[in-house]
Design an enzyme around this catalytic site. Structure first.
Site, PDB file in Angstrom:
ATOM      1  N   HIS A   1      51.813  42.486 -41.208  1.00 47.65           N
ATOM      2  CA  HIS A   1      52.578  41.687 -42.173  1.00 47.65           C
ATOM      3  C   HIS A   1      53.414  40.700 -41.347  1.00 47.65           C
ATOM      4  O   HIS A   1      54.636  40.693 -41.395  1.00 47.65           O
ATOM      5  CB  HIS A   1      53.438  42.591 -43.060  1.00 47.65           C
ATOM      6  CG  HIS A   1      53.936  41.945 -44.321  1.00 47.65           C
ATOM      7  ND1 HIS A   1      53.729  42.486 -45.569  1.00 47.65           N
ATOM      8  CD2 HIS A   1      54.635  40.814 -44.533  1.00 47.65           C
ATOM      9  CE1 HIS A   1      54.292  41.724 -46.494  1.00 47.65           C
ATOM     10  NE2 HIS A   1      54.858  40.688 -45.878  1.00 47.65           N
TER      11      HIS A   1
ATOM     12  N   ASN B   1      48.473  39.641 -54.331  1.00 53.49           N
ATOM     13  CA  ASN B   1      49.894  39.291 -54.478  1.00 53.49           C
ATOM     14  C   ASN B   1      49.977  38.014 -55.305  1.00 53.49           C
ATOM     15  O   ASN B   1      49.356  37.007 -54.952  1.00 53.49           O
ATOM     16  CB  ASN B   1      50.544  39.023 -53.115  1.00 53.49           C
ATOM     17  CG  ASN B   1      50.569  40.254 -52.226  1.00 53.49           C
ATOM     18  OD1 ASN B   1      50.226  41.352 -52.659  1.00 53.49           O
ATOM     19  ND2 ASN B   1      50.969  40.082 -50.987  1.00 53.49           N
TER      20      ASN B   1
ATOM     21  N   ARG C   1      54.398  50.824 -50.527  1.00 55.94           N
ATOM     22  CA  ARG C   1      53.620  49.985 -49.612  1.00 55.94           C
ATOM     23  C   ARG C   1      54.563  49.488 -48.511  1.00 55.94           C
ATOM     24  O   ARG C   1      55.561  48.823 -48.801  1.00 55.94           O
ATOM     25  CB  ARG C   1      52.997  48.806 -50.383  1.00 55.94           C
ATOM     26  CG  ARG C   1      52.315  47.819 -49.499  1.00 55.94           C
ATOM     27  CD  ARG C   1      51.557  46.743 -50.270  1.00 55.94           C
ATOM     28  NE  ARG C   1      51.036  45.799 -49.299  1.00 55.94           N
ATOM     29  CZ  ARG C   1      51.439  44.535 -49.163  1.00 55.94           C
ATOM     30  NH1 ARG C   1      52.331  44.015 -49.990  1.00 55.94           N
ATOM     31  NH2 ARG C   1      50.936  43.773 -48.217  1.00 55.94           N
TER      32      ARG C   1
ATOM     33  N   GLU D   1      48.335  38.752 -46.682  1.00 55.03           N
ATOM     34  CA  GLU D   1      48.363  37.317 -46.951  1.00 55.03           C
ATOM     35  C   GLU D   1      47.943  36.465 -45.763  1.00 55.03           C
ATOM     36  O   GLU D   1      48.762  35.699 -45.213  1.00 55.03           O
ATOM     37  CB  GLU D   1      49.762  36.909 -47.435  1.00 55.03           C
ATOM     38  CG  GLU D   1      50.206  37.646 -48.680  1.00 55.03           C
ATOM     39  CD  GLU D   1      51.568  37.185 -49.206  1.00 55.03           C
ATOM     40  OE1 GLU D   1      52.215  36.364 -48.540  1.00 55.03           O
ATOM     41  OE2 GLU D   1      51.976  37.642 -50.280  1.00 55.03           O
TER      42      GLU D   1
ATOM     43  N   GLU E   1      51.767  43.000 -54.646  1.00 52.61           N
ATOM     44  CA  GLU E   1      53.098  42.391 -54.732  1.00 52.61           C
ATOM     45  C   GLU E   1      53.186  41.559 -55.998  1.00 52.61           C
ATOM     46  O   GLU E   1      52.271  40.787 -56.302  1.00 52.61           O
ATOM     47  CB  GLU E   1      53.392  41.422 -53.575  1.00 52.61           C
ATOM     48  CG  GLU E   1      53.635  42.069 -52.251  1.00 52.61           C
ATOM     49  CD  GLU E   1      53.955  41.035 -51.156  1.00 52.61           C
ATOM     50  OE1 GLU E   1      54.458  39.935 -51.473  1.00 52.61           O
ATOM     51  OE2 GLU E   1      53.670  41.360 -49.995  1.00 52.61           O
TER      52      GLU E   1
ATOM     53  N   TYR F   1      52.646  35.296 -57.534  1.00 51.14           N
ATOM     54  CA  TYR F   1      54.025  34.900 -57.834  1.00 51.14           C
ATOM     55  C   TYR F   1      54.165  33.761 -58.843  1.00 51.14           C
ATOM     56  O   TYR F   1      55.055  33.795 -59.682  1.00 51.14           O
ATOM     57  CB  TYR F   1      54.758  34.518 -56.532  1.00 51.14           C
ATOM     58  CG  TYR F   1      55.058  35.742 -55.689  1.00 51.14           C
ATOM     59  CD1 TYR F   1      56.188  36.509 -55.928  1.00 51.14           C
ATOM     60  CD2 TYR F   1      54.175  36.162 -54.707  1.00 51.14           C
ATOM     61  CE1 TYR F   1      56.458  37.658 -55.189  1.00 51.14           C
ATOM     62  CE2 TYR F   1      54.425  37.309 -53.961  1.00 51.14           C
ATOM     63  CZ  TYR F   1      55.568  38.055 -54.206  1.00 51.14           C
ATOM     64  OH  TYR F   1      55.813  39.192 -53.495  1.00 51.14           O
TER      65      TYR F   1
HETATM   66  O1  IFM Z   1      58.663  38.253 -49.066  1.00 50.89           O
HETATM   67  C1  IFM Z   1      57.350  37.836 -49.203  1.00 50.89           C
HETATM   68  C2  IFM Z   1      56.388  38.849 -48.626  1.00 50.89           C
HETATM   69  O2  IFM Z   1      56.664  39.136 -47.300  1.00 50.89           O
HETATM   70  C3  IFM Z   1      54.988  38.335 -48.700  1.00 50.89           C
HETATM   71  N1  IFM Z   1      54.659  37.913 -50.036  1.00 50.89           N
HETATM   72  C4  IFM Z   1      55.596  37.039 -50.707  1.00 50.89           C
HETATM   73  C5  IFM Z   1      56.981  37.610 -50.643  1.00 50.89           C
HETATM   74  C6  IFM Z   1      57.972  36.678 -51.371  1.00 50.89           C
HETATM   75  O3  IFM Z   1      57.950  35.416 -50.799  1.00 50.89           O
END
Ligand code: IFM
Length: 471
Positions: A148, A319, A105, A193, A377, A321
């Site tokens: 992005h 995505n 990606r 995002e 992600e 985290y």
């Molecule tokens: O590095 C970023 C990415 O560009 C977008 N999503 C979160 C990642 C980590 O912060």
């Protein structure tokens, strides 16, 4: 740190899994990740890796301007050189392929491929053509994100995402890219995002362009989503064989107590992080609670906009985290209450794989038209050091294994999830945190540009090799 002990003992355990010696990453035999059609790849983004910001006619982006502004990025870092991928792309693709990764990606830098009058920049376009052709030669599935975060600065000078016209300029850009690159892209994502672009860029100013006003955030979001909705039919017309979608970052909010007020706070956290984007995309309406949370921030919406925004999608990129523990702020909103004694990453983000599973299963029940999902992600930053030529990124190995297990659980609960991209292929420019935070499964020495494969990448490669060999 929680779980470290189990990870260390795991690496030495000679237990058997899938007929081979267990390692700290390999999924259990009954995991859906063993299915060969579950795509496993890695992700990057243009400004974070390419460098070469002044080459071959590339125009400045909002991140060139922002990172050149003192105090905006840690240590004054910029993306001017980054991983020098613009010059090292062939070796980087060879590295990706040698790890057996099946998908890549990447994103396109809008200021590299179009001039200020909207005419193509052939040199910039050729870079992406070479890159995508090489990926196809290697048999790698290509996911291309159009935006992005590197908006051309000349568009920001005319109001950026606060100006409705930017959505139409994005359509022109999408048209050009999908005509030029048709046939080399398996899946197009319009935006990465939009929450970050709108909230961090225009709401609190932590990201480019650095504006801070709640009304700006909701208006910027509306224009971003409009740009997405206008782009989808263009992609369908120009590149019918590809998949079309969008990538959203999602956040898990859990209540600090059982009180009704804290439960409501956790709900509002998820409205602000998830429903703000997913409701207009999948229900054709913004969640009303958003404007109870942020009174007076309703964006200007024209007739037909929400219908445009809710155009059917072929996939939704997710995505994920971390989670946030939240409590009521005593009024109508929420406040974060960081938990003590939990495992965290170099970013300070809590490691909480269950949040990924719970959000995915929750979306599955909330949105009757939820499209197939790719985890576009997932990963973590750690202060990785090369020792005797090796990097033993133990925490990342455990992180990836546990998040992939959460994906497996969501699949088994009925969610249609088709793949997973590690963030990131290599260490790179982590926006406002510069180069200090290392998210890669490949280490980059920024003084020499030497790449060193971390142990996490070796173990992912080993798994993919085993999966491929299975009959
Ligand atoms: O590095 C970023 C990415 O560009 C977008 N999503 C979160 C990642 C980590 O912060």
């Amino acid at each position: 740190m929680a779980n470290d002990a189990s990870v260390v003992s795991d690496t030495r355990s000679p237990a058997v899994s899938n007929g081979s010696l267990a390692d700290p990453f390999i999924p259990p035999a009954d995991s859906t990740l063993w299915r060969k059609n579950f795509l496993l790849g890695a992700a990057t983004a243009s400004y974070q890796i390419e460098g070469a910001v002044n080459e071959d006619g590339r125009l400045p982006s909002i991140w060139d301007t922002f990172s050149a502004t003192p105090g905006k990025v840690l240590a004054g870092d910029t993306g001017a050189v980054a991983c020098d991928h613009y010059h090292r792309w062939e070796a980087d693709i060879d590295m990706l392929a040698s790890l057996g990764l099946e998908g890549y990606r990447l994103s396109i830098a809008w200021p590299r491929v179009m001039d200020a009058a909207g005419a193509p920049n052939r040199q910039g376009l050729d870079f992406y053509k070479r890159l995508l052709n090489r990926l196809k030669e290697k048999g790698i599935t290509t996911f291309v994100t159009l935006y992005h975060w590197d908006l051309p600065q000349h568009l920001e000078d005319r109001g950026g995402w606060l100006n409705r016209d930017t959505a139409y300029r994005f359509t022109d850009y999408t048209d050009l890219m999908s005509r030029e690159l048709a046939g080399t892209v398996d899946a197009w994502a319009t935006l990465n995002e939009p929450w970050c672009s709108a909230y961090l860029g225009y709401g609190n100013g932590h990201h480019a362009p650095g504006l801070a006003d709640g009304r700006f955030a909701t208006q910027a979001m509306h224009h971003l989503l409009l740009a997405h909705g206008l782009a989808i039919p263009v992609l369908r017309a120009n590149d019918p064989a590809s998949q079309k979608g969008i990538v959203a970052n999602i956040g898990r909010g859990t209540p600090n107590s059982d009180s009704a007020a804290d439960q409501r706070a956790a709900h509002l956290f998820e409205v602000q992080h998830n429903a703000w984007i997913l409701d207009p995309l999948l229900k054709g309406a913004y969640p009303e609670e958003l404007f109870e949370l942020w009174p007076g921030t309703e964006p200007l919406i024209l007739d037909g906009d929400l219908q445009t925004i809710s155009a059917p999608l072929d996939f939704l990129g997710i995505n994920y985290y971390f989670r946030s523990n939240v409590a009521s702020d005593g009024a109508h909103g929420f406040r974060e209450v960081p938990l003590e004694g939990v495992e965290r990453t170099q970013m300070g983000w809590e490691v909480y794989p269950d949040g990924l599973r719970d959000l995915l299963t929750g979306f599955h029940s909330t949105y009757h038209n939820l499209p197939p999902i790719y985890i576009t992600e997932n990963g973590m930053a750690s202060d990785d050091k090369v020792i005797d030529g090796h990097i033993d990124d133990t925490q990342r190995i455990s992180f990836l294994k546990r998040h992939l297990a959460a994906v497996d659980q969501a699949i088994k609960a009925g969610v249609d999830i088709r793949g997973y991209f590690l963030w990131s292929l290599m260490d790179n420019f982590e926006w406002a945190f510069g180069y200090e935070r290392r998210f890669g499964v490949v280490h980059v020495d920024y003084s020499t540009q030497k790449r060193t494969v971390k142990r996490s990448a070796e173990l992912v490669a080993k798994f993919l090799k085993e999966r491929k060999a299975q009959v």
